[in-house]
Every structure is written in C-alpha cells, then in structure tokens.
Design an enzyme around this catalytic site. Structure first.
Site, mmCIF file in Angstrom:
data_model
loop_
_atom_site.group_PDB
_atom_site.id
_atom_site.type_symbol
_atom_site.label_atom_id
_atom_site.label_comp_id
_atom_site.label_asym_id
_atom_site.label_seq_id
_atom_site.Cartn_x
_atom_site.Cartn_y
_atom_site.Cartn_z
ATOM 1 N N GLU A 105 31.401 37.221 42.290
ATOM 2 C CA GLU A 105 30.470 38.132 42.973
ATOM 3 C C GLU A 105 29.707 38.968 41.942
ATOM 4 O O GLU A 105 28.502 39.189 42.075
ATOM 5 C CB GLU A 105 31.236 39.039 43.939
ATOM 6 C CG GLU A 105 31.851 38.256 45.092
ATOM 7 C CD GLU A 105 32.537 39.152 46.115
ATOM 8 O OE1 GLU A 105 33.598 39.722 45.778
ATOM 9 O OE2 GLU A 105 32.017 39.292 47.224
ATOM 10 N N GLU A 154 39.421 33.527 48.349
ATOM 11 C CA GLU A 154 39.640 34.478 49.446
ATOM 12 C C GLU A 154 40.317 33.820 50.642
ATOM 13 O O GLU A 154 41.187 34.408 51.279
ATOM 14 C CB GLU A 154 38.294 35.103 49.876
ATOM 15 C CG GLU A 154 37.772 36.192 48.958
ATOM 16 C CD GLU A 154 37.059 35.674 47.705
ATOM 17 O OE1 GLU A 154 37.080 34.449 47.461
ATOM 18 O OE2 GLU A 154 36.504 36.507 46.981
HETATM 19 C C1 1HE Z 1 46.063 39.917 38.661
HETATM 20 C C2 1HE Z 1 44.966 39.196 39.181
HETATM 21 C C3 1HE Z 1 44.270 39.759 40.289
HETATM 22 C C4 1HE Z 1 45.783 38.091 37.520
HETATM 23 N N1 1HE Z 1 44.704 40.935 40.770
HETATM 24 N N2 1HE Z 1 46.452 41.084 39.188
HETATM 25 N N3 1HE Z 1 41.708 36.568 42.681
HETATM 26 C C5 1HE Z 1 42.591 35.558 42.632
HETATM 27 O O1 1HE Z 1 43.158 35.144 43.622
HETATM 28 C C6 1HE Z 1 42.908 35.018 41.273
HETATM 29 C C7 1HE Z 1 44.324 35.381 40.906
HETATM 30 N N4 1HE Z 1 44.616 35.071 39.517
HETATM 31 C C8 1HE Z 1 44.901 33.813 39.075
HETATM 32 O O2 1HE Z 1 44.786 32.832 39.777
HETATM 33 C C9 1HE Z 1 45.387 33.696 37.660
HETATM 34 O O3 1HE Z 1 45.867 34.973 37.250
HETATM 35 C C10 1HE Z 1 44.292 33.244 36.658
HETATM 36 C C11 1HE Z 1 43.944 31.784 36.914
HETATM 37 C C12 1HE Z 1 43.034 34.094 36.733
HETATM 38 C C13 1HE Z 1 44.837 33.383 35.215
HETATM 39 O O4 1HE Z 1 46.079 32.725 35.105
HETATM 40 P P1 1HE Z 1 47.039 33.044 33.868
HETATM 41 O O5 1HE Z 1 48.211 32.142 33.951
HETATM 42 O O6 1HE Z 1 46.244 33.046 32.617
HETATM 43 O O7 1HE Z 1 47.500 34.586 34.070
HETATM 44 P P2 1HE Z 1 48.597 35.185 35.079
HETATM 45 O O8 1HE Z 1 49.945 35.105 34.482
HETATM 46 O O9 1HE Z 1 48.444 34.638 36.453
HETATM 47 O O10 1HE Z 1 48.097 36.711 35.163
HETATM 48 C C14 1HE Z 1 48.341 37.642 34.114
HETATM 49 C C15 1HE Z 1 48.568 38.991 34.780
HETATM 50 O O11 1HE Z 1 47.377 39.383 35.464
HETATM 51 C C16 1HE Z 1 49.674 38.936 35.826
HETATM 52 O O12 1HE Z 1 50.288 40.205 35.870
HETATM 53 P P3 1HE Z 1 51.688 40.469 35.099
HETATM 54 O O13 1HE Z 1 52.017 41.887 35.386
HETATM 55 O O14 1HE Z 1 52.659 39.474 35.703
HETATM 56 O O15 1HE Z 1 51.427 40.190 33.636
HETATM 57 C C17 1HE Z 1 48.903 38.752 37.113
HETATM 58 O O16 1HE Z 1 49.604 39.223 38.268
HETATM 59 C C18 1HE Z 1 47.682 39.601 36.841
HETATM 60 N N5 1HE Z 1 46.555 39.197 37.641
HETATM 61 N N6 1HE Z 1 44.822 38.077 38.455
HETATM 62 C C19 1HE Z 1 45.774 41.552 40.225
HETATM 63 N N7 1HE Z 1 43.214 39.169 40.817
HETATM 64 C C20 1HE Z 1 35.667 42.530 46.528
HETATM 65 S S1 1HE Z 1 36.468 41.328 47.350
HETATM 66 C C21 1HE Z 1 36.829 40.103 46.212
HETATM 67 C C22 1HE Z 1 37.998 39.314 46.679
HETATM 68 C C23 1HE Z 1 38.602 38.562 45.558
HETATM 69 O O17 1HE Z 1 38.273 38.693 44.420
HETATM 70 S S2 1HE Z 1 39.839 37.475 46.025
HETATM 71 C C24 1HE Z 1 40.251 36.654 44.572
HETATM 72 C C25 1HE Z 1 41.393 37.299 43.848
#
Ligand code: 1HE
Length: 263
Positions: free
Chosen positions: A117, A137
């Site tokens: 976005e 989403e």
């Molecule tokens: C997060 C987020 C997040 C990572 N919010 N904490 N977005 C998503 O659904 C995407 C979610 N994220 C992923 O699918 C993956 O994290 C990635 C593909 C982006 C990267 O993977 P990777 O293996 O490199 O990293 P990871 O181990 O998943 O993430 C590292 C840390 O970042 C981990 O936290 P930690 O405390 O365990 O180290 C994750 O929880 C954290 N993290 N992404 C919160 N999105 C205005 S409306 C818009 C609506 C949306 O955007 S919906 C899409 C949300």
C-alpha cells in the site's frame, strides 16, 4: 553527506546529499512492519524535508522492504481505533503522494500488505529481482486499510487485487513489472544505483513541471474528460510561461540541449 539528527525518528531515518534525500524504513528486526509510530515518523520526515530536496529515495533496511501492518497492534484494537489507524495511514501516504517531492522506492524481499500500500503511493517503483508482492489480508482475516483498495487497484485493476487477496497469490518481480506494480526490475543489490540515477533526472526537472506531475496529473485522472482537459490546459499554460521553461525550450532549439535517445 550531511546526516540529520534522527534521534526523534529512529524507525525512519533521513539523510540528505545535495538535492536528494534518502529515507529509510529502519526496523529490519521486524521486517519493517509498519507500526503507528513508524507511520507517524514517516509523515514527520516527509513534512520536514528542506526546500533544497528535490527527490527522495525511499528504501527498507534489511532483506525485506516491508512486511506490512504491524499485526501486533491489531490484537487489542477496537473498531474506532482501527478507523483512526487507517485515517493516519491515509494522511501520511497522501502527504507523500501529493507532496512537493517525487519519491523513488527501492523494493527487495517482501513487499506485502501495508508495505505494498505504501509503495503504491510512491511515484517511481524499482523492484530488485528478489522482491515479491502479496496481499495476505485474506489469509489474516482482515482487509486492506492503508489505501490499497484504491491505489493498488488503480495500478493493476481491482480484479487482480481481489485475486491476490482471495488466493494469496504472490507476484514475483517479473510479473510485478508486467502488471504495473514496478516500473523497473534490476538485479539484487542494484536498486540503489538505479534509484540514484533516476533521482538525479527527477531532481533536474523544473519544480513547476514536477508540481504539475505530482499534484495535477492525479486530479486530472479523476476528472471527467472535459474538466481534465481544462485542468491540463491551465497547467500547461502556467508551466510554459515560466522563464526557466522558455530557456530550456530555447536551449533545445539552439542545439544546446540533449536530444531524446532510447534508454
Ligand atoms: C511482524 C510482521 C508483521 C514480521 N507484524 N510483526 N503482513 C503479513 O502478513 C506478513 C507477515 N510476515 C511474514 O510473512 C514474514 O515475517 C516475512 C515473509 C515478511 C519475513 O519472514 P522472515 O522469516 O524473514 O522473518 P520472521 O521470522 O517471520 O519475522 C521476524 C520478526 O518480525 C518476527 O518477530 P520476532 O519477535 O519473532 O523476532 C515476526 O513476528 C515479526 N514480524 N512481520 C508484526 N507484519 C493498513 S492495513 C494493512 C494490512 C496488512 O498489512 S496485512 C499483512 C500483514
């Protein structure tokens, strides 16, 4: 290079080199997930750009451009807080999209949800070859809330947006280029070089031309044809009347300016 004090905006950093500012999403440990604080900092950084800045390069630190909305902030939030949240994103992204300074974005790794976005509000989009684009989403049980249903749909059509959200289809960099999510695809690690090259060009345009492109062009696209043509003619008359524009036109006529050649 002049480093600005970013102590009040640690999630988003700013550095300025001549007419070009580098703005960086700086939360790589959370894959640049966009918290409310981060969106506010982004807005503050763009609001405080000095007049000398004529192009911005936006990038994300680490392996991913942005993992979208910080999902941890959704856990406890109420409907009214969520609406307020969307309003903040709209305000921030609107300021950037319709601001004074063109923004070139370099995207690598995940460009998903709110990250996409944000990218869709920017003016020139460069994807490195490992970039991938998704709208998870649907899978997360939520909906777009950062302007994507309007902006991304304008770029690629609402049918593609619906398909990506329904099925979780992840678009790779090549497809992103084909459908209009990215203007350029470059090799991994080449994004910043390409962005600098383009930023130099953008910054060398006359400010009034860039003003018309950022402010008038999107309005014209929303207007009925007769209004759009009238707005265009007014904008054309104003830009063409400026002495600097006349100098540039004369420079070409007197064979002092570059010719247009293929990239
Ligand atoms: C997060 C987020 C997040 C990572 N919010 N904490 N977005 C998503 O659904 C995407 C979610 N994220 C992923 O699918 C993956 O994290 C990635 C593909 C982006 C990267 O993977 P990777 O293996 O490199 O990293 P990871 O181990 O998943 O993430 C590292 C840390 O970042 C981990 O936290 P930690 O405390 O365990 O180290 C994750 O929880 C954290 N993290 N992404 C919160 N999105 C205005 S409306 C818009 C609506 C949306 O955007 S919906 C899409 C949300």
């Amino acid at each position: 290079m002049k480093e600005l004090d970013t102590s009040s905006a640690p999630l988003v950093t700013l550095s300025i080199e001549g007419a070009i500012a580098m703005v960086t999403l700086n939360r790589p440990e959370k894959r640049n997930a966009l918290s409310m604080a981060m969106v506010e900092e982004l807005m503050d950084v763009f609001s405080s750009l000095p007049k000398s800045v004529r192009a911005v390069i936006l990038s994300g630190a680490g392996e991913h451009f942005s993992a979208g909305l910080d999902l941890s902030e959704l856990k406890e939030s109420s409907s009214s807080e969520n609406i307020e949240g969307s309003m903040l994103w709209y305000e921030a992204f609107g300021k950037i999209q319709f601001g004074r300074v063109p923004v070139i974005v370099v995207m690598q790794g995940a460009v998903v949800g709110g990250g996409l976005e944000l990218a869709s509000a920017l003016h020139v989009r460069i994807a490195e070859s490992d970039a991938y684009f998704g709208l998870p989403e649907g899978q997360r049980g939520i909906f777009l809330g950062g302007g994507g249903s309007v902006r991304i749909a304008k770029l690629i059509g609402f049918s593609r947006v619906a398909e990506m959200m329904l099925t979780g289809h992840v678009v790779d960099a090549t497809e992103a280029h084909q459908i209009g999510l990215a203007h350029y695809v470059v090799k991994k690690g080449e994004g910043m070089r390409k962005a600098r090259e383009l930023a130099e060009k953008v910054a060398s345009n006359l400010p009034m031309s860039n003003f018309a492109i950022l402010k008038a062009l999107p309005l014209i696209a929303e207007q009925p044809m007769s209004h759009g043509l009238m707005t265009e003619s007014l904008m054309a008359a104003i830009t063409q009347d400026a002495p600097e524009a006349k100098d540039r036109v004369n420079a070409f006529l007197q064979k002092r300016a570059n010719k247009i050649t293929p990239d």
